[in-house]
Motif scaffolding. Structure first.
Motif, PDB file in Angstrom:
ATOM      1  N   HIS A 172       0.846  -1.190   0.000  1.00  0.00           N
ATOM      2  CA  HIS A 172       0.000   0.000   0.000  1.00  0.00           C
ATOM      3  C   HIS A 172       0.887   1.248   0.000  1.00  0.00           C
ATOM      4  O   HIS A 172       1.816   1.371   0.797  1.00  0.00           O
ATOM      5  N   ASN A 174      -0.062   4.297   0.657  1.00  0.00           N
ATOM      6  CA  ASN A 174      -0.598   5.353   1.538  1.00  0.00           C
ATOM      7  C   ASN A 174      -0.984   6.599   0.740  1.00  0.00           C
ATOM      8  O   ASN A 174      -0.713   7.733   1.149  1.00  0.00           O
ATOM      9  N   GLU A 261      -7.796   3.556  -3.209  1.00  0.00           N
ATOM     10  CA  GLU A 261      -6.494   3.563  -2.557  1.00  0.00           C
ATOM     11  C   GLU A 261      -5.462   2.964  -3.509  1.00  0.00           C
ATOM     12  O   GLU A 261      -5.756   2.008  -4.233  1.00  0.00           O
ATOM     13  N   SER A 263      -2.266   0.894  -4.578  1.00  0.00           N
ATOM     14  CA  SER A 263      -1.483  -0.257  -4.135  1.00  0.00           C
ATOM     15  C   SER A 263      -0.784  -0.882  -5.338  1.00  0.00           C
ATOM     16  O   SER A 263      -1.128  -0.601  -6.485  1.00  0.00           O
TER      17      SER A 263
END
Length: 378
Positions: A172, A174, A261, A263
């Motif tokens: 990930h 962030n 998100e 990734s």
């Protein structure tokens, strides 16, 4: 000829099905969604992907439904250039233009290009069981299907990969990414080019995808939880950026903005096992910092179909992996580094980064893109 089952009807899965059809294979395609709805986002098909679509006879259709890109720029938040990549040399070399297009439009072009493959919708794969005849597939519908050759094109959270290669790790970044498409009349200075503006702990990119529409994406870093970033505050996050960027955001309907998100998949060195093989994000998911995620899946489709048409299955998978893995890993690793470099928060480090970008010779950028745009000659 043996039947091939593909799990996942995204860009990679659909392109692979088309390429295999054209080689005379019988293909079945399973997709977990109930409908193949157009996602409200754009996609950039760089030279390597467009070379594949030229081979598949789809280049002209894609060009007619998208918008050509001849330059790729990284800028400051105020849109003052830091570095530029002129794609004209690659256009002349390959006789191919890079194309920005609505993802849903590309998806429909690919679906319409299938001639014999049936797409089984609302089939979410739950389990893969190896047996003497290949693989038994169990779906959410309670339906079971048997296949001798299995291709996992089911994305970063691939069920095929989880069943056959369970020890692969998702990383990930962030970072949260918002994507949108809006009706907007770009100033002429920004047409036919991709611009990505780097600011403090974030960036904003935009490109024209047809005569009336602009595709854009925006990313911000979060420190502890993705919930600390809100779509409702997106205009505030980019309030110090160039007025063109602020007006693009303001022109977009909030309910049509996609949030995700960011990734990737930590590079892995095993993409196949017996008669099962991974392609696209299932094998080498990358952060979207080089515009190469879908392009690498398209390249997979071409190389794998060529290999399967010339060799027995396991030999084809071995050659495919040997040809594709080094380049795919290069993209994953470079993209991860770019994502971190683009989101620096320290003003001194950002200043050093910007100076370095300005001082980097254009020949270095061209050399990097030359490697990326080169597809294997099979």
């Amino acid at each position: 000829m043996k039947e091939i089952t593909i799990i996942g009807a995204g860009i990679g899965g659909l392109t692979t099905a088309i390429a295999l059809e054209q080689k005379g294979f019988k293909v079945r395609l399973y997709e977990k969604t109930e409908q193949l709805k157009p996602v409200g986002a754009g996609i950039i098909l760089a030279s390597n992907a467009m070379q594949v679509y030229e081979k598949l006879g789809l280049r002209k259709t894609i060009e007619q439904n998208g918008y050509p890109i001849s330059k790729m720029n990284i800028t400051k938040a105020n849109l003052k250039p830091l570095t530029k990549v002129d794609l004209s040399n690659f256009e002349q070399k390959h006789n191919i233009k890079s194309i920005a297009i609505h993802r849903g439009t590309l998806q429909q072009i690919l679906i319409d290009s299938l001639t014999s493959t049936e797409i089984h919708l609302n089939h979410s794969l739950k389990k893969v069981i190896e047996n003497a005849n290949g693989y038994s597939l169990e779906f959410n519908t309670k339906k079971q299907s048997q296949t001798s050759i299995l291709l996992g094109a089911d994305g970063i959270n691939s069920v095929v990969r989880q069943n056959l290669f369970p020890n692969k790790r998702i990383r990930h970044a962030n970072q949260i990414c918002w994507r949108g498409i809006t009706k907007y009349n770009l100033p002429i200075a920004f047409k036919n080019e991709l611009n990505e503006a780097w600011g403090e702990s974030g960036r904003f990119g935009f490109v024209q995808i047809n005569k009336n529409s602009v595709y854009w994406y925006a990313l911000k870093t979060f420190s502890s939880s993705k919930n600390e970033l809100s779509l409702n505050a997106i205009e505030k996050y980019f309030s110090t950026y160039n007025p063109v960027i602020k007006s693009i955001i303001a022109a977009t309907k909030m309910e049509l903005i996609n949030t995700a998100e960011i990734s990737d998949l930590k590079p892995t060195y095993a993409w196949y096992k017996k008669n099962a093989c991974l392609i696209g994000d299932a094998a080498h998911a990358t952060t979207p910092n080089m515009g190469q995620g879908a392009c690498q899946a398209v390249e997979d489709a071409y190389v794998l179909s060529e290999c399967l048409s010339k060799y027995d299955t396991m030999k084809a998978f071995e050659i495919y992996q040997n040809l594709r893995l080094p380049k795919a890993h290069q993209v994953v690793k470079t993209s991860w580094r770019i994502g971190k470099m683009a989101h620096l928060s320290n003003p001194i480090l950002r200043g050093c980064r910007n100076l370095l970008l300005k001082l980097t010779p254009t020949t270095i950028n061209k050399k990097q893109f030359k490697r990326i745009f080169q597809i294997p000659n099979l």
